[in-house]
Enzyme design. Structure first.
Site, PDB file in Angstrom:
ATOM      1  N   TYR A  98      36.196  42.874  55.841  1.00  0.00           N
ATOM      2  CA  TYR A  98      35.878  44.017  56.720  1.00  0.00           C
ATOM      3  C   TYR A  98      35.178  43.513  57.992  1.00  0.00           C
ATOM      4  O   TYR A  98      34.252  42.700  57.909  1.00  0.00           O
ATOM      5  CB  TYR A  98      34.990  44.992  55.949  1.00  0.00           C
ATOM      6  CG  TYR A  98      34.495  46.146  56.777  1.00  0.00           C
ATOM      7  CD1 TYR A  98      35.355  47.157  57.166  1.00  0.00           C
ATOM      8  CD2 TYR A  98      33.168  46.211  57.185  1.00  0.00           C
ATOM      9  CE1 TYR A  98      34.906  48.207  57.941  1.00  0.00           C
ATOM     10  CE2 TYR A  98      32.716  47.264  57.960  1.00  0.00           C
ATOM     11  CZ  TYR A  98      33.593  48.259  58.339  1.00  0.00           C
ATOM     12  OH  TYR A  98      33.134  49.298  59.104  1.00  0.00           O
ATOM     13  N   ASP A 171      33.740  43.664  47.119  1.00  0.00           N
ATOM     14  CA  ASP A 171      33.747  44.904  47.900  1.00  0.00           C
ATOM     15  C   ASP A 171      34.973  45.686  47.437  1.00  0.00           C
ATOM     16  O   ASP A 171      36.108  45.330  47.742  1.00  0.00           O
ATOM     17  CB  ASP A 171      33.819  44.554  49.393  1.00  0.00           C
ATOM     18  CG  ASP A 171      33.773  45.795  50.289  1.00  0.00           C
ATOM     19  OD1 ASP A 171      34.071  46.897  49.793  1.00  0.00           O
ATOM     20  OD2 ASP A 171      33.454  45.633  51.481  1.00  0.00           O
TER      21      ASP A 171
HETATM   22  C1  LIG Z   1      33.728  50.732  55.931  1.00  0.00           C
HETATM   23  C2  LIG Z   1      33.640  49.507  55.114  1.00  0.00           C
HETATM   24  C3  LIG Z   1      32.431  48.817  54.967  1.00  0.00           C
HETATM   25  C4  LIG Z   1      31.162  49.242  55.675  1.00  0.00           C
HETATM   26  O1  LIG Z   1      30.691  50.462  55.233  1.00  0.00           O
HETATM   27  P1  LIG Z   1      29.859  51.526  56.142  1.00  0.00           P
HETATM   28  O2  LIG Z   1      29.678  52.657  55.215  1.00  0.00           O
HETATM   29  O3  LIG Z   1      30.721  51.827  57.330  1.00  0.00           O
HETATM   30  O4  LIG Z   1      28.604  50.832  56.534  1.00  0.00           O
HETATM   31  C5  LIG Z   1      32.414  47.710  54.150  1.00  0.00           C
HETATM   32  N1  LIG Z   1      33.529  47.274  53.532  1.00  0.00           N
HETATM   33  C6  LIG Z   1      34.713  47.895  53.676  1.00  0.00           C
HETATM   34  C7  LIG Z   1      35.913  47.354  52.978  1.00  0.00           C
HETATM   35  C8  LIG Z   1      34.812  49.027  54.467  1.00  0.00           C
HETATM   36  O5  LIG Z   1      35.999  49.628  54.619  1.00  0.00           O
END
Ligand SMILES: *Cc1c(COP(=O)(O)O)cnc(C)c1O
Length: 376
Positions: A98, A171
């Protein structure tokens, strides 16, 4: 109890005082004590709030985790996790990560002396052992990755990381716990931007971390309280509300995504389609072993950047916007929008890449709209 039932009920017993079926929004900063230190489990709302507790319990249950901690954003959760690492120590991250995480790693933590190695998803799956040692504290991965939708073999990466004592963070924002449960595949920590599929309605920003390790959970609770990246009760409530429909939303969104990916694959102006559900996708086999379905994100490339930026500006139902995972279908150009921070990296995303987040509109309307934009 099955996933769908947990999503509606875990942590969300009817309110004991009134019988209210939905969890109340405890909009309060402090809690009255009967005597010094004698209270009902809450003292100050940065440390804990009953609406947040409900959210933490249900999301942990959905990840098959013993513990959960909610944060003010996905990046707030990531920053808190980075406090498990000290300057000088080593982090290995998938390079197709990301954009905001890449910016945090390369522009916030690297200048402070944290050491990073960025590896291609394929290398994460098959060659991670050659890039980790006793100095490696964290292995950070996404699968499917954003925005190229590459797959990382989570079991294989976890095995290589654990051989040197490193912790594995997955993630899981793109898949959501409905499609993939990384702890079961060997991860130590699962991170979410609840802004995306868990909230599901493009109306809240939030983050979450799950773990089954007692020690990590205690440390995270300490860090959550000490660093302060906590969500407000109304934000927690919005995610709680979203989570109840996650399974049905995901089912429909995946179904539309595979249909749309197949149409794009046959379109003469489209050069390549990246969707793990297509048998032609290089990660298809790994996806089939670690995911329930293939997700609702689809990327594709056109001949050049000019064509791609013209197409994203022409769609009517697909809204040109960053973010993903909501009921509204979104279209964007990662190289200029969500992933502008990787522009100078060796793994910058192709400039003609278009990313789709497939929402809940009728697939037929979404296809008509894309075809009109592609043929103009
Ligand atoms: C959007 C996103 C983030 C960050 O999250 P926020 O809520 O915008 O701080 C991290 N990892 C992935 C894969 C994302 O799509």
């Amino acid at each position: 109890m099955k996933f769908e039932t947990k999503a509606v009920h875990v942590g969300q017993e009817p309110d004991s005082a009134t019988g209210a079926i939905t969890t109340p929004i405890y909009q309060t900063s402090t809690f009255v004590q009967d005597a010094v230190g004698v209270h009902k489990g809450y003292d100050y709302a940065r440390v804990g709030n009953p609406t947040r507790t409900a959210l933490q319990e249900v999301l942990a249950a959905l990840e098959g985790a013993a513990h959960g901690h909610a944060f003010s954003s996905g990046l707030g959760a990531a920053t808190t996790l980075m406090h498990l690492v000290s300057p000088g120590e080593h982090v290995v991250s998938v390079n197709d990560v990301y954009g905001g995480i890449y910016r945090m790693f390369s522009q916030v933590y690297e200048p402070k002396g944290y050491r990073f190695t960025f590896l291609a998803p394929q290398e994460m799956s098959t060659g991670l052992a050659e890039h980790v040692d006793e100095q490696t504290k964290l292995v950070w991965l996404e699968s499917p990755t954003n925005p190229l939708l590459n797959l990382v073999d989570i079991r294989a990466a976890a095995e290589a990381a654990h051989a040197v004592g490193a912790l594995v963070v997955v993630d899981n924002t793109f898949a959501s716990p409905y499609l993939q449960q990384p702890l079961e595949l060997g991860a130590d920590l699962v991170l979410h931007s609840t802004t995306k599929y868990l909230g599901g309605h493009s109306d809240v920003v939030g983050g979450f971390v799950a773990t089954s390790s007692e020690g990590l959970s205690e440390r995270l609770a300490f860090l959550q309280k000490s660093l302060g990246a906590v969500p407000g009760p109304f934000d927690c409530w919005l995610v709680l509300r979203g989570v109840k429909t996650l399974a049905v939303r995901m089912d429909r969104q995946c179904e539309s995504a595979v249909t749309i990916a197949s149409v794009l694959e046959r379109h003469p102006r489209v050069e390549s389609v990246l969707y793990p559900g297509l048998p032609s996708h290089p990660g298809h086999a790994i996806a089939a072993t670690q995911m329930r379905n293939f997700g609702a994100m689809v990327s594709f490339t056109l001949g050049n950047e000019e064509e791609a930026s013209a197409v994203v500006a022409r769609t009517k139902i697909w809204k040109l916007a960053e973010s993903l995972g909501g009921v509204e279908s979104l279209i964007e150009l990662p190289a200029r929008m969500t992933h502008a921070s990787t522009a100078d990296a060796p793994f910058a995303v192709p400039p003609s890449l278009i990313r789709l987040s497939v929402g809940l509109e009728a697939a037929e309307d979404l296809i008509d709209d894309l075809e009109a934009a592609l043929s103009a």
